[in-house]
Design a protein around this motif. Structure first.
Motif, PDB file in Angstrom:
ATOM      1  N   UNK A 181      -3.488  -3.218 -14.515  1.00 47.55           N
ATOM      2  CA  UNK A 181      -2.416  -3.240 -13.519  1.00 47.55           C
ATOM      3  C   UNK A 181      -2.870  -2.691 -12.175  1.00 47.55           C
ATOM      4  N   UNK A 182      -3.752  -1.709 -12.195  1.00 45.90           N
ATOM      5  CA  UNK A 182      -4.292  -1.195 -10.934  1.00 45.90           C
ATOM      6  C   UNK A 182      -5.143  -2.253 -10.239  1.00 45.90           C
ATOM      7  N   UNK A 183      -5.895  -3.021 -11.010  1.00 46.31           N
ATOM      8  CA  UNK A 183      -6.683  -4.111 -10.429  1.00 46.31           C
ATOM      9  C   UNK A 183      -5.809  -5.179  -9.802  1.00 46.31           C
ATOM     10  N   UNK A 184      -4.714  -5.530 -10.477  1.00 48.84           N
ATOM     11  CA  UNK A 184      -3.779  -6.521  -9.923  1.00 48.84           C
ATOM     12  C   UNK A 184      -3.128  -5.999  -8.640  1.00 48.84           C
ATOM     13  N   UNK A 185      -2.764  -4.722  -8.635  1.00 51.14           N
ATOM     14  CA  UNK A 185      -2.159  -4.133  -7.443  1.00 51.14           C
ATOM     15  C   UNK A 185      -3.167  -4.089  -6.292  1.00 51.14           C
ATOM     16  N   UNK A 186      -4.425  -3.821  -6.614  1.00 49.20           N
ATOM     17  CA  UNK A 186      -5.466  -3.810  -5.587  1.00 49.20           C
ATOM     18  C   UNK A 186      -5.602  -5.195  -4.952  1.00 49.20           C
ATOM     19  N   UNK A 187      -5.583  -6.225  -5.784  1.00 47.80           N
ATOM     20  CA  UNK A 187      -5.673  -7.595  -5.254  1.00 47.80           C
ATOM     21  C   UNK A 187      -4.489  -7.899  -4.338  1.00 47.80           C
ATOM     22  N   UNK A 188      -3.287  -7.473  -4.751  1.00 50.56           N
ATOM     23  CA  UNK A 188      -2.099  -7.697  -3.925  1.00 50.56           C
ATOM     24  C   UNK A 188      -2.194  -6.933  -2.609  1.00 50.56           C
ATOM     25  N   UNK A 189      -2.716  -5.719  -2.650  1.00 53.94           N
ATOM     26  CA  UNK A 189      -2.869  -4.925  -1.425  1.00 53.94           C
ATOM     27  C   UNK A 189      -3.887  -5.563  -0.484  1.00 53.94           C
ATOM     28  N   UNK A 190      -4.978  -6.064  -1.054  1.00 50.49           N
ATOM     29  CA  UNK A 190      -5.988  -6.722  -0.225  1.00 50.49           C
ATOM     30  C   UNK A 190      -5.407  -7.986   0.413  1.00 50.49           C
ATOM     31  N   UNK A 191      -4.655  -8.752  -0.354  1.00 53.33           N
ATOM     32  CA  UNK A 191      -4.014  -9.942   0.190  1.00 53.33           C
ATOM     33  C   UNK A 191      -3.009  -9.566   1.276  1.00 53.33           C
TER      34      UNK A 191
ATOM     35  N   UNK B 117       0.560  -0.500   5.317  1.00 49.56           N
ATOM     36  CA  UNK B 117       1.463  -1.350   4.531  1.00 49.56           C
ATOM     37  C   UNK B 117       0.771  -1.815   3.248  1.00 49.56           C
ATOM     38  N   UNK B 118      -0.513  -2.148   3.324  1.00 50.89           N
ATOM     39  CA  UNK B 118      -1.219  -2.574   2.112  1.00 50.89           C
ATOM     40  C   UNK B 118      -1.367  -1.417   1.125  1.00 50.89           C
ATOM     41  N   UNK B 119      -1.581  -0.205   1.618  1.00 53.10           N
ATOM     42  CA  UNK B 119      -1.629   0.961   0.736  1.00 53.10           C
ATOM     43  C   UNK B 119      -0.278   1.161   0.063  1.00 53.10           C
ATOM     44  N   UNK B 120       0.784   0.963   0.815  1.00 47.61           N
ATOM     45  CA  UNK B 120       2.133   1.085   0.251  1.00 47.61           C
ATOM     46  C   UNK B 120       2.363   0.046  -0.839  1.00 47.61           C
ATOM     47  N   UNK B 121       1.930  -1.178  -0.601  1.00 48.98           N
ATOM     48  CA  UNK B 121       2.057  -2.238  -1.611  1.00 48.98           C
ATOM     49  C   UNK B 121       1.296  -1.856  -2.874  1.00 48.98           C
ATOM     50  N   UNK B 122       0.081  -1.367  -2.712  1.00 50.68           N
ATOM     51  CA  UNK B 122      -0.725  -0.948  -3.865  1.00 50.68           C
ATOM     52  C   UNK B 122      -0.018   0.146  -4.654  1.00 50.68           C
ATOM     53  N   UNK B 123       0.430   1.182  -3.957  1.00 47.94           N
ATOM     54  CA  UNK B 123       1.042   2.326  -4.634  1.00 47.94           C
ATOM     55  C   UNK B 123       2.333   1.924  -5.343  1.00 47.94           C
ATOM     56  N   UNK B 124       3.185   1.173  -4.677  1.00 49.12           N
ATOM     57  CA  UNK B 124       4.477   0.801  -5.284  1.00 49.12           C
ATOM     58  C   UNK B 124       4.263  -0.118  -6.484  1.00 49.12           C
ATOM     59  N   UNK B 125       3.351  -1.077  -6.366  1.00 46.70           N
ATOM     60  CA  UNK B 125       3.076  -1.944  -7.523  1.00 46.70           C
ATOM     61  C   UNK B 125       2.524  -1.139  -8.699  1.00 46.70           C
ATOM     62  N   UNK B 126       1.638  -0.212  -8.429  1.00 41.86           N
ATOM     63  CA  UNK B 126       1.098   0.636  -9.502  1.00 41.86           C
ATOM     64  C   UNK B 126       2.194   1.494 -10.117  1.00 41.86           C
ATOM     65  N   UNK B 127       3.063   2.033  -9.297  1.00 38.75           N
ATOM     66  CA  UNK B 127       4.147   2.891  -9.803  1.00 38.75           C
ATOM     67  C   UNK B 127       5.058   2.102 -10.733  1.00 38.75           C
TER      68      UNK B 127
END
Length: 173
Positions: free
Chosen positions: A41-51, A84-94
């Motif tokens: 899930x952290x990997x998926x969130x990282x991909x979303x943050x990068x996108x 904003x990308x860091x926020x996306x990563x953190x919220x998706x991981x949470x």
């Protein structure tokens, strides 16, 4: 004391801080542990943050090249995209239970985040009141601290919401 060298004090402070960090953080706690589901899930969130950061930058430059004036400095917009990308990563991981290690509690971290967010937002409000956040009709770099505070507050609120949702699910079972 005519030869005051602030650089020396900065170096001494950094050395002191590094020593404290080693003693209290590295030597005083166990290694964080994540299970396989959390790692995925952290990997998926990282991909979303990068996108997210890529899309942010593409949209920003498309708007700029289209002649639309954005009332913020270019450097602030770049920082905003990263935040904003860091926020996306953190919220998706949470919300996928992948943010905190399985061997740690999150209560102290959430309180620390709220404290830091409130401090950054208060400084931003002071900058607004003093007129320091706007230069030539555009938001300047001083807005990045307030934006960071808002992002940290969003992440803390996401943690609290997730805890409430999990508590509700447990009471239903």
């Amino acid at each position: 004391m005519g030869d005051f060298k602030p650089g020396i004090f900065l170096v001494l402070f950094l050395i002191f801080f590094a020593l404290l960090w080693i003693v209290f953080v590295k030597l005083g706690r166990q290694q964080d542990r994540y299970d396989e589901r959390q790692e995925l899930n952290r990997g998926k969130a990282y991909k979303a943050a990068f996108a997210t950061v890529c899309i942010w930058e593409l949209l920003y430059y498309a708007v700029k090249s289209g002649g639309i004036n954005i009332p913020a400095e270019d450097s602030l917009m770049a920082i905003a995209g990263v935040l904003v990308s860091i926020c996306v990563y953190a919220v998706l991981c949470i919300f996928t239970d992948a943010y905190f290690p399985i061997n740690r509690s999150s209560n102290g971290i959430i309180a620390l985040w709220i404290t830091i967010a409130v401090m950054n937002i208060a400084i931003g409000i002071r900058n607004i009141a003093d007129g320091k956040m706007i230069t030539d009709g555009r938001l300047n770099f001083r807005a990045s601290g307030m934006l960071g505070g808002v992002i940290i507050l969003i992440v803390a609120i996401a943690c609290i919401v997730r805890k409430i949702v999990l508590k509700d699910i447990e009471t239903e079972d």
